[in-house]
Design a protein around this motif. Structure first.
Motif, PDB file in Angstrom:
ATOM      1  N   GLU A  27     -15.854  28.375  41.369  1.00 43.18           N
ATOM      2  CA  GLU A  27     -16.055  29.553  40.513  1.00 43.18           C
ATOM      3  C   GLU A  27     -15.644  30.818  41.265  1.00 43.18           C
ATOM      4  OE1 GLU A  27     -20.109  29.500  39.117  1.00 43.18           O
ATOM      5  OE2 GLU A  27     -19.781  27.605  38.070  1.00 43.18           O
ATOM      6  N   ALA A  28     -15.963  30.887  42.555  1.00 38.81           N
ATOM      7  CA  ALA A  28     -15.558  32.041  43.364  1.00 38.81           C
ATOM      8  C   ALA A  28     -14.037  32.139  43.433  1.00 38.81           C
ATOM      9  CB  ALA A  28     -16.156  31.935  44.766  1.00 38.81           C
ATOM     10  N   MET A  29     -13.352  30.997  43.535  1.00 39.50           N
ATOM     11  CA  MET A  29     -11.884  30.989  43.543  1.00 39.50           C
ATOM     12  C   MET A  29     -11.359  31.547  42.216  1.00 39.50           C
ATOM     13  SD  MET A  29     -10.521  29.377  46.348  1.00 39.50           S
ATOM     14  CE  MET A  29      -9.171  28.307  45.932  1.00 39.50           C
ATOM     15  N   GLN A  30     -11.944  31.086  41.109  1.00 41.90           N
ATOM     16  CA  GLN A  30     -11.460  31.480  39.790  1.00 41.90           C
ATOM     17  C   GLN A  30     -11.753  32.942  39.466  1.00 41.90           C
ATOM     18  OE1 GLN A  30     -13.102  28.523  37.165  1.00 41.90           O
ATOM     19  NE2 GLN A  30     -11.785  26.921  37.992  1.00 41.90           N
ATOM     20  N   ARG A  31     -12.684  33.531  40.196  1.00 46.22           N
ATOM     21  CA  ARG A  31     -13.032  34.945  39.978  1.00 46.22           C
ATOM     22  C   ARG A  31     -12.520  35.856  41.093  1.00 46.22           C
ATOM     23  NH1 ARG A  31     -19.282  33.902  38.138  1.00 46.22           N
ATOM     24  NH2 ARG A  31     -18.743  32.907  36.159  1.00 46.22           N
ATOM     25  N   VAL A  76      -7.696  32.556  41.405  1.00 47.20           N
ATOM     26  CA  VAL A  76      -6.939  31.313  41.548  1.00 47.20           C
ATOM     27  C   VAL A  76      -7.390  30.383  40.425  1.00 47.20           C
ATOM     28  CG1 VAL A  76      -6.427  29.353  43.041  1.00 47.20           C
ATOM     29  CG2 VAL A  76      -6.826  31.624  44.047  1.00 47.20           C
ATOM     30  N   GLN A  77      -6.488  30.042  39.551  1.00 44.24           N
ATOM     31  CA  GLN A  77      -6.804  29.149  38.431  1.00 44.24           C
ATOM     32  C   GLN A  77      -6.756  27.713  38.936  1.00 44.24           C
ATOM     33  OE1 GLN A  77      -8.045  30.545  35.728  1.00 44.24           O
ATOM     34  NE2 GLN A  77      -7.643  32.441  36.850  1.00 44.24           N
ATOM     35  N   VAL A  78      -7.911  27.195  39.299  1.00 45.51           N
ATOM     36  CA  VAL A  78      -7.994  25.866  39.909  1.00 45.51           C
ATOM     37  C   VAL A  78      -9.041  25.030  39.177  1.00 45.51           C
ATOM     38  CG1 VAL A  78      -9.630  26.677  41.664  1.00 45.51           C
ATOM     39  CG2 VAL A  78      -8.310  24.612  42.088  1.00 45.51           C
ATOM     40  N   ILE A  97      -8.954  16.218  43.959  1.00 55.66           N
ATOM     41  CA  ILE A  97      -7.602  16.694  43.696  1.00 55.66           C
ATOM     42  C   ILE A  97      -7.749  18.017  42.958  1.00 55.66           C
ATOM     43  CG2 ILE A  97      -5.427  16.273  42.495  1.00 55.66           C
ATOM     44  CD1 ILE A  97      -5.995  13.263  42.889  1.00 55.66           C
ATOM     45  N   GLU A  98      -7.164  19.051  43.514  1.00 54.78           N
ATOM     46  CA  GLU A  98      -7.180  20.360  42.889  1.00 54.78           C
ATOM     47  C   GLU A  98      -5.882  20.542  42.096  1.00 54.78           C
ATOM     48  OE1 GLU A  98      -9.519  22.684  46.515  1.00 54.78           O
ATOM     49  OE2 GLU A  98      -7.418  23.133  46.127  1.00 54.78           O
ATOM     50  N   ARG A  99      -6.021  21.023  40.883  1.00 51.84           N
ATOM     51  CA  ARG A  99      -4.862  21.369  40.059  1.00 51.84           C
ATOM     52  C   ARG A  99      -4.856  22.884  39.959  1.00 51.84           C
ATOM     53  NH1 ARG A  99      -3.923  21.534  34.125  1.00 51.84           N
ATOM     54  NH2 ARG A  99      -1.724  21.047  33.807  1.00 51.84           N
ATOM     55  N   VAL A 100      -3.841  23.514  40.537  1.00 49.32           N
ATOM     56  CA  VAL A 100      -3.750  24.967  40.601  1.00 49.32           C
ATOM     57  C   VAL A 100      -2.609  25.420  39.692  1.00 49.32           C
ATOM     58  CG1 VAL A 100      -3.425  26.961  42.113  1.00 49.32           C
ATOM     59  CG2 VAL A 100      -4.568  24.904  42.988  1.00 49.32           C
ATOM     60  N   GLN A 101      -2.903  26.390  38.849  1.00 51.07           N
ATOM     61  CA  GLN A 101      -1.879  26.926  37.952  1.00 51.07           C
ATOM     62  C   GLN A 101      -1.694  28.412  38.226  1.00 51.07           C
ATOM     63  OE1 GLN A 101      -3.459  25.303  34.126  1.00 51.07           O
ATOM     64  NE2 GLN A 101      -1.386  24.474  34.033  1.00 51.07           N
ATOM     65  N   THR A 108       4.453  29.004  33.531  1.00 56.49           N
ATOM     66  CA  THR A 108       3.300  28.490  34.263  1.00 56.49           C
ATOM     67  C   THR A 108       3.756  27.433  35.271  1.00 56.49           C
ATOM     68  OG1 THR A 108       1.868  28.871  32.367  1.00 56.49           O
ATOM     69  CG2 THR A 108       1.056  27.349  34.055  1.00 56.49           C
ATOM     70  N   GLN A 109       3.368  27.625  36.521  1.00 56.56           N
ATOM     71  CA  GLN A 109       3.679  26.677  37.581  1.00 56.56           C
ATOM     72  C   GLN A 109       2.391  25.930  37.933  1.00 56.56           C
ATOM     73  OE1 GLN A 109       6.937  26.417  38.903  1.00 56.56           O
ATOM     74  NE2 GLN A 109       7.322  27.739  37.140  1.00 56.56           N
ATOM     75  N   THR A 110       2.504  24.636  38.185  1.00 58.13           N
ATOM     76  CA  THR A 110       1.350  23.818  38.541  1.00 58.13           C
ATOM     77  C   THR A 110       1.567  23.192  39.908  1.00 58.13           C
ATOM     78  OG1 THR A 110       0.939  23.305  36.211  1.00 58.13           O
ATOM     79  CG2 THR A 110      -0.092  21.861  37.834  1.00 58.13           C
TER      80      THR A 110
END
Length: 152
Positions: A27-31, A76-78, A97-101, A108-110
């Motif tokens: 959540e910290a990454m996404q914010r 970071v959209q992970v 496995i982290e999926r980062v977009q 959009t890159q993944t």
């Protein structure tokens, strides 16, 4: 009690399990929330973090600087997939496995990241002590249950 210790003590209820700590980490990454990010880490000079294709950074100051550099670009959209857990009463190892977009001029890159997160139970609840992430590939989303004959 110092402000930092009081803040961590109040978070201990939120970090009652390794899963809670992991959820707070992502959540910290996404914010792009640096304070929340550092709140999940143990207060120990030996904490370590390895970002994909990056060096190992050790200690709270270096770990914070690493995430601060990442968050300059924003959230970071992970999302995490295929969480596998090895847990005892005082330690937990999660490999995910982290999926980062990310958005780019091409769209959009993944990216796929193979990550290991290690947690320890402390007096203030479960805290992260290691995040080790390596570049992955889309085929990593397919899980291999039996070991291959080749060892590294």
């Amino acid at each position: 009690m110092s402000d930092s210790r009081a803040r961590k003590a109040s978070q201990a209820v939120l970090l009652a399990s390794a899963d809670d700590t992991e959820a707070s980490f992502y959540e910290a990454m996404q914010r792009a929330d640096l304070d929340r990010m550092m709140g999940v880490w143990a207060d120990d000079d030996e904490i370590a973090c390895v970002h994909p294709s990056g060096p190992r950074v050790v200690g709270p100051v270096a770990v914070r600087a690493g995430f601060e550099a990442i968050f300059v670009n924003g959230p970071v959209q992970v999302s995490i997939h295929q969480v596998r857990r090895l847990e005892s009463g005082t330690a937990a190892v999660h490999h995910v496995i982290e999926r980062v977009q990310a958005e780019s001029p091409e769209g959009t890159q993944t990216a796929y990241i193979l990550a290991t997160n290690v947690y320890m139970r402390t007096a203030l609840g479960w805290r992260m002590v290691l995040h080790h992430a390596s570049p992955g590939q889309p085929h990593d989303m397919q899980e291999v249950a039996e070991p291959a004959t080749m060892l590294h």
